[in-house]
Every structure is written in structure tokens, then in C-alpha cells.
Design a protein around this motif. Sequence first.
Motif, PDB file in Angstrom:
ATOM      1  N   ASP A 564       3.969  -0.689 -12.852  1.00  0.00           N
ATOM      2  CA  ASP A 564       4.589   0.510 -13.146  1.00  0.00           C
ATOM      3  C   ASP A 564       4.598   1.489 -12.148  1.00  0.00           C
ATOM      4  N   PRO A 565       5.605   2.643 -12.279  1.00  0.00           N
ATOM      5  CA  PRO A 565       5.454   3.730 -11.157  1.00  0.00           C
ATOM      6  C   PRO A 565       4.243   4.616 -11.348  1.00  0.00           C
ATOM      7  N   PRO A 566       3.508   5.090 -10.220  1.00  0.00           N
ATOM      8  CA  PRO A 566       2.163   5.850 -10.573  1.00  0.00           C
ATOM      9  C   PRO A 566       2.861   7.402 -11.352  1.00  0.00           C
ATOM     10  N   GLY A 567       2.006   8.003 -11.524  1.00  0.00           N
ATOM     11  CA  GLY A 567       2.457   9.529 -12.020  1.00  0.00           C
ATOM     12  C   GLY A 567       2.740  10.274 -10.804  1.00  0.00           C
ATOM     13  N   ALA A 568       3.579  11.258 -11.232  1.00  0.00           N
ATOM     14  CA  ALA A 568       4.195  12.124 -10.237  1.00  0.00           C
ATOM     15  C   ALA A 568       3.213  12.834  -9.255  1.00  0.00           C
ATOM     16  N   GLY A 569       2.173  13.277  -9.842  1.00  0.00           N
ATOM     17  CA  GLY A 569       1.156  13.805  -8.913  1.00  0.00           C
ATOM     18  C   GLY A 569       0.640  12.679  -7.885  1.00  0.00           C
ATOM     19  N   GLU A 570       0.453  11.729  -8.632  1.00  0.00           N
ATOM     20  CA  GLU A 570      -0.114  10.609  -7.807  1.00  0.00           C
ATOM     21  C   GLU A 570       0.689  10.052  -6.661  1.00  0.00           C
ATOM     22  N   ALA A 571       2.151   9.970  -7.018  1.00  0.00           N
ATOM     23  CA  ALA A 571       3.071   9.646  -5.916  1.00  0.00           C
ATOM     24  C   ALA A 571       3.029  10.670  -4.833  1.00  0.00           C
ATOM     25  N   GLY A 572       3.017  11.824  -5.252  1.00  0.00           N
ATOM     26  CA  GLY A 572       2.939  12.751  -4.035  1.00  0.00           C
ATOM     27  C   GLY A 572       1.834  12.755  -3.210  1.00  0.00           C
ATOM     28  N   LEU A 573       0.744  12.441  -3.908  1.00  0.00           N
ATOM     29  CA  LEU A 573      -0.503  12.083  -2.933  1.00  0.00           C
ATOM     30  C   LEU A 573      -0.322  11.071  -1.904  1.00  0.00           C
ATOM     31  N   VAL A 574       0.365   9.848  -2.512  1.00  0.00           N
ATOM     32  CA  VAL A 574       0.269   8.720  -1.695  1.00  0.00           C
ATOM     33  C   VAL A 574       1.134   8.904  -0.686  1.00  0.00           C
ATOM     34  N   LEU A 575       2.387   9.697  -0.795  1.00  0.00           N
ATOM     35  CA  LEU A 575       3.208   9.927   0.045  1.00  0.00           C
ATOM     36  C   LEU A 575       2.735  10.891   1.244  1.00  0.00           C
ATOM     37  N   MET A 576       2.198  11.686   0.793  1.00  0.00           N
ATOM     38  CA  MET A 576       1.650  12.651   1.621  1.00  0.00           C
ATOM     39  C   MET A 576       0.453  11.911   2.638  1.00  0.00           C
ATOM     40  N   ALA A 577      -0.111  10.969   2.027  1.00  0.00           N
ATOM     41  CA  ALA A 577      -1.283  10.147   2.826  1.00  0.00           C
ATOM     42  C   ALA A 577      -0.708   9.266   3.726  1.00  0.00           C
ATOM     43  N   THR A 578       0.214   8.625   3.417  1.00  0.00           N
ATOM     44  CA  THR A 578       0.794   7.462   4.254  1.00  0.00           C
ATOM     45  C   THR A 578       1.914   7.863   5.020  1.00  0.00           C
ATOM     46  N   GLY A 579       2.959   8.585   4.453  1.00  0.00           N
ATOM     47  CA  GLY A 579       4.129   8.959   5.247  1.00  0.00           C
ATOM     48  C   GLY A 579       5.219   8.219   5.125  1.00  0.00           C
ATOM     49  N   ALA A 580       6.562   8.421   5.137  1.00  0.00           N
ATOM     50  CA  ALA A 580       7.376   8.033   4.400  1.00  0.00           C
ATOM     51  C   ALA A 580       7.896   6.708   4.858  1.00  0.00           C
ATOM     52  N   GLN A 581       7.605   6.451   6.601  1.00  0.00           N
ATOM     53  CA  GLN A 581       7.753   5.236   7.110  1.00  0.00           C
ATOM     54  C   GLN A 581       7.225   3.988   6.372  1.00  0.00           C
ATOM     55  N   VAL A 582       6.243   4.027   6.224  1.00  0.00           N
ATOM     56  CA  VAL A 582       5.573   2.970   5.576  1.00  0.00           C
ATOM     57  C   VAL A 582       6.296   2.602   4.258  1.00  0.00           C
ATOM     58  N   HIS A 583       6.271   3.450   3.314  1.00  0.00           N
ATOM     59  CA  HIS A 583       7.021   3.130   1.957  1.00  0.00           C
ATOM     60  C   HIS A 583       8.571   2.627   2.366  1.00  0.00           C
ATOM     61  N   ARG A 584       9.158   3.073   3.318  1.00  0.00           N
ATOM     62  CA  ARG A 584      10.451   2.529   3.701  1.00  0.00           C
ATOM     63  C   ARG A 584      10.307   1.225   4.069  1.00  0.00           C
ATOM     64  N   GLU A 585       9.402   0.663   4.686  1.00  0.00           N
ATOM     65  CA  GLU A 585       9.265  -0.652   5.344  1.00  0.00           C
ATOM     66  C   GLU A 585       8.624  -1.746   4.303  1.00  0.00           C
ATOM     67  N   ALA A 586       7.892  -1.035   3.182  1.00  0.00           N
ATOM     68  CA  ALA A 586       7.154  -1.715   2.234  1.00  0.00           C
ATOM     69  C   ALA A 586       8.154  -1.906   1.085  1.00  0.00           C
TER      70      ALA A 586
END
Length: 807
Positions: A564-586
Motif C-alpha cells: 500500500d502507499p505510505p501516508g502523505a506525511g511519510e511519503a514527503g519524508l521519504v522523498l526529502m530523505a532520498t531525492g527524486a532520482q532514486v524514486h525515479r529509477e526504482a
Amino acid sequence: MNLAQLHYTSAPPGPDGSGFRFTAVSPGVPAALLREAEQLIGYEPPRDAPPRPGPKELAAFPQALSLNVLADGSRLLARSVYTGADYSGRWGNFHAHAVHLPQPAGSGPAVGELPITAWGSPQWAAATPEAGAPVLAAVPAPGRLDRAALAAFVAARGPWLAAFFADVRRLGEDQDAPQIVLVEADSEAVARWIMLACSVLPHQRGQWLTFTTYTRRPQLARQQIIGVMPEDGLGLAGQEHRYRVYDATRATAPTAAGEPDVWADTAARVWQAQRQDLVAEVRRLAAGPYDAGPLAALALAADIALPSPGRTAAADWAAGHRDALDGVRLHALARALGRPAGDRDPAEVAAAGRLLAALDGWAPPTVCEPLVALTLTEAVRTGAPPAALPTAGALGAAVRGRLAAELEPGLRAALGGPAAEPAHPAGLLRVASVLGVDVSDLLPGTARQLALALLSDPERAYGAGVRAALAELPGLRALVLDRLDALAAGDPAAGRRLFERTALRPTAADARPHLRMCAEAAAPAAPAPDRIGALNALLAHSGVSLYAEPLVLRTAMRLVWDGDPPGAGEAGLVLMATGAQVHREAGTWELLVQAAVRAPAGDTEAAELAPELLGQFQEEIPARLRPSLLLLELVRNLRSGSAGGGWVRQALDLGSLDPDPGPRESAYAALCARLLAADRPDSELRALIESNDTELLAAYRAAARTPAVRDRLRLDPGYAADCFTVWSSQPQAGPAWQEARTDLLDGVLRPAVRSLAAAELAELEQSLARLGGRWADEFRGWQRPGAFGRLRERFGGRRSGGAGNGG
């Protein structure tokens, strides 16, 4: 101690009278015993007996040798023979000689010869002795044993023996077992049957087996084994609950009662092979009187062929008693088990494997080799190797080379085909390893099959055979773990189930990040303080950098949020911690988007996340998700005051593109809250009224009923005056707005106005007067009962100049 003897016959007339009576009795025999014995030792000649038989004909009459248990628990062994026709009556005369065996049942083991051995004994008398009976200290001495005749008898009765021995066993185990009826033309044949029965029984039970070798009336006989002539056996068959009939005059043998009896079948084959000595020898090995295993083991070692159940019993017993047989017999047993057999069943193969496991490393290789050959050959033939396989050291070089050449084609064919069980291919690889057959080219396919099986059904697939294969074959283990790692990256939940339900674990040396994370997620460790912490722990346990291997981020996120998707707050923290490029590749950017668009209405963190997603993943976000994100972005802009103009039209346009419910509800709620503010743009309010959009107007009505708006209506006369002018405006705008403004005036504003004090009401009217004289008049008219209906009629034909004060 001398045994008491009884003689009974038809005596001629004399001082004691005439007729049948005891003519000689040892001193001290009680009268009660005589009365009981008299009922047991009678003799009735055959139906077709000649009326006046001569000496040769008398010799052919059947003899009735019987053993009975008396009321006091002692035994009576008797022989009754016909002596010819005389004055005694229509049955003629007979003589019975009986011996009383006083030892009661249960007083200890009966010793001495078995009663049946008295058949043909020269100590039996055919007439009353004139000078007193000879002294007997034990059962009468055995008669002459004709071994050749006995062997011929066993050969002729071969088809009956197994069922007969099974029924004899039942006699010893069940007091309600049916009587055995032996139909023979010769009572000596019956005696041989009884000899066979006693030979397979423990000596104690053989002493107490009751029998008679001849009777005319089997229905009245109470012995366990009964001998009858052919004409007297008619009518007994078909009563299986009372009689088990063995009629040697018929061509077919009776079927065994109940389940097949391996012990009885083995005993029959031992007798047919004229190795009855084994039946006596087995008693020093057997734990129970009817244990099939030790008898079958001795039989096979003596080169007596047995069917598969007998071989199974022998192998199973020998596996648990490897010290019981000497080296010669053990080797002979192994050779017998290893011979080709067309009836070999899986149970036998498994038993042979257990015997091999017991002997491997304990017995010399020459003893083990036949069993190794059998185990490996059957494994290849069936494609289903057992979990326990021999080691390579159990085979000599010559035998190993021969087996490898013979089995390699079948081994490769079995490995290349479909498998019924996950363990089978793994076991065949172990067979190849034992034989030294190179099947490395087949390893990848087998590893792929095994990995799929482990993920789809871990408990079934991870059996003893698979565990052994993964432990013994490093190459297979490496390939299986590689495949599992790739599969777990696509289905992390299945990878976690694998480690939850089995003991399989990647070692520290196994650099397979997805498996390592699945194993960590399955471990019963203390829970992380939050899901972001759990995600960081899994990424750390993977052993690789997510920037070097971005897919580990996807695996970790699926393990933490279970797909399932994370909560919106959790998603924001993950994006801020890892950066967009990793999510784009994963490929995990979609989880972040889903976190925003699936957030419940009013989630402020989703509104903050949406603009970030739109900016970072502009090219990746599909068209179907953009309206939802744009609505969330509008929410943030409305709340921050940076929305610009035209946002009512923007919300309506985006709402028509089928966004997710949460973002649309959030946008409509934020928009309506803004329209109810004091500094709202009149153009946006006019756009709301003219839209005539039912859903948006419903949101506006809901926003007007919030506590904040209700409180402000009561506390701020200027705000209440402004709302009156707005909700009274443009009655002709459309039915949706007419319904909305009626509801707002009557359901929201009127209760607030009625709660005002006189001074507050006057202040409200002053505010309306400042907005325009007509509004104060209309307000006063609206307050009167039924006034709004008249106002609607009054203004129904003209269009208001605008919405609110500026309209």
C-alpha cells in the motif's frame, strides 16, 4: 510326577454292568473330572464306514486326537479310535485313552513337548491294559516324524498356508476368533495342519491350543481347531463369524480375513522353503510373537523370496536392529533387498533407504552397495528420491562407475522434465553428486523451479530433501538464492513469507540484498518506533547503497507498507530523505503519488506534497493522476493565498476530469472556505453562483454550517449583513443556487439572527443600510414570518445587479 490316565470303551457285561464306561482310571481322579471328560472323548465313526470292518479297514478309520481345557483350567489330551462293531450299539465300539495335564492355565509356562506331537505315539493304547496303565510322566512320546511326507503336505497345501497362519494368529490374540475347520479325508492330514499351527505359535500358546483331529459334529465342537471328513464339512462355509473353513478337497483356497498379514505370509513361505528352523530361531530376535520383520529378515538372508511387504518389514526391522544379524546374514539380506523386483512399492524403497542410513558408515561398503544401488536406481526410475540418500563413500569405485553409466541417461531425462514435487529435482541432483555425474548444465533450470516452488508454497517445498540438497550442493544453493533474490524484488511479500514459514536464512556471505531485507522483515525483532525508522533499518540491512541499487528502495517500501502507499506525511519524508532520482529509477515515485491522491479529504500534508511531486516527476506522472495532484496544489495555494484568480473555474474543470475523491473534496472544501471569507473576490463568488454545480454548491452549504461560520454570524454583524446580501442575490441564477440560498437563509442565517439581542440586531440593520437602503428594508421584511416567500415573488422577475455589496 506321574500323569493320571483314563481308559474309556464299551465293556462286555460283567459285575460293573455293560456299555460305555471308564474301564481303567488312575487313582485319585475326581468324579467331576470323569464326568467332564466323558463328554469330550466320545467317537462317532464316519457316515460311510463299513458295518463290519476288517483289520485293514479299521486302520483306515480316522483317529480323534484332541486337547481340551477343562473347567478347572487343566488340560485333557486324549486319543479315540474305532475298534469295530460289537454289542455296544449302532455306533460300534471305540477306545479312548486320555492323559490329564494338571497344570492350570496362567500358572507359568507350560514345558515339555507340544500336545500335538503325541500324534502317532506308541504310548497310546487301543485297548484297556490288563495289568494297569504304563506310567506317563509327560505328554506321550512323539510318533515317528516323516519329514518327506510333511514336506509334501506343505507343498500341496501351499495356497492355504498364509491365510491359515493368519487365522491361527487370531486364535492366539482374540478369544472370540472364529474356529478353524479343516476338511480332510485323512485325520493324519489334520494333525499335520495342527503341527504347522503350533510351530508358528510361541511354545506357551502352542501348549494351550485346543484341537481335535476328527469329529462328526463340528457344530457341537468347542475346540479352536476342528478336523472333519468332507461329508461333515458341508454347510459350514459362509459363516465367517463362526468358522474359517479350509477344505483341501476343493481346488480354490479361502481368502485371508481382514488386512493382509505379512507375518503369516512370511511364515508360509518359510515352511514352503523347508526352513521351518527359522521360525524357531526368530524367537530370540522378535519382540512380539508375530513380528514380521525379524522372520522376514532371516528368510531373505536364507534366500527365500518374499513379496514387497515382506521385504519392507525385513528392511525396517533390520534398520533398527543392525546388531542382531551377523555380517554374513546382513550381507545376504542386503543382496536380497537389492535384487530387481517387479512388485517393489514406494514403502519398500523408503524402508531400504532407512536401512541404508543405519548401515552407512557402520557396515563395510560391500554390505551397503546393494542398498545404495537400489536406492539410487529407484530414485532415478521414479524421479522421487528419498530425503535420506547415501554418501559417495558408501560406494566402491567400480560399482559407482557402473551405476553412473547405467543411470546417467535416466537421471538427465528426469531432471529435464516436469517434477511432481519440489524436492524431486533437488534429490536427483544429490543422486548425481553421489554418482559423480556432471549435470551442471541442468542446474539453472532446476534452481529456477525450486525457487518458484519455495516462494509459492514455502512449507511444502522446504522439506527434508530440499534442505539436504541446499546444504550438500553449494552450487545449487547459490543459484537458488540468486533466483529467489530476483523474485523477491518483484514480490517482497512472498519473500517475507518464505522466511516466516521456513528455517531458510541467507548467511552473512550471501550478498543478496532483497532476500536479506525479506529475512529481516520476517524476523521477530522489536518494532521500529515508526515506519520511516523501519524503512531505514531495512535499507541498512540490505548491505548495499540504494543509490547504487535503487530497486532495494522499492523492496523496502513494499515490505514496510505491504504494497500500500505510505501516508502523505511519510511519503514527503521519504522523498526529502532520498531525492527524486532514486524514486525515479526504482519506480517508487508512483507510491508517493498514490500517497497524495489517496489521502483522505482535508489531509494538509497531501496538499503540501502534491506540488513537490508535480515539480519532481513532471514527465512520469500520467494524465489520469494529474487532476488529483493539481486539485491538491490548488488547496495549498488557497490556504496560502497564492491561488490567483479563476480558481472556481479551475476547480470545476479539474473536478470534471474524474480525479480521486479525496483531492476533489479537499479542493471544494478549501474553495468554499475561501468564498465564505470576508475578503473573498466577488468574481469567484459570482462564478460559484453561475456554475449551478450541485456538488460544489453542496460543499458551499456544508462549509456554511461549520462552527466557525456559525459563530461569526452571531458575533460579527457586518459579516452577517454581507452573507444576507450574498444569499439573497440572483434568485434567477438557476435551480441549484435557488435551493442553496433558500437553505442558507432559512437553515443557517435565520437561527443565527434569532439568537441576537436587540442591540446586535440594530447593528446588523445599520450594516445593511450602509450597503444600500433596500437591503435593510428587505432584511426587515425577511424577518417577518413568510417573508422570504414574498421576497422571492417580488424579485423573481428581475435580475440582481451582482453578488453581494459589490454586485
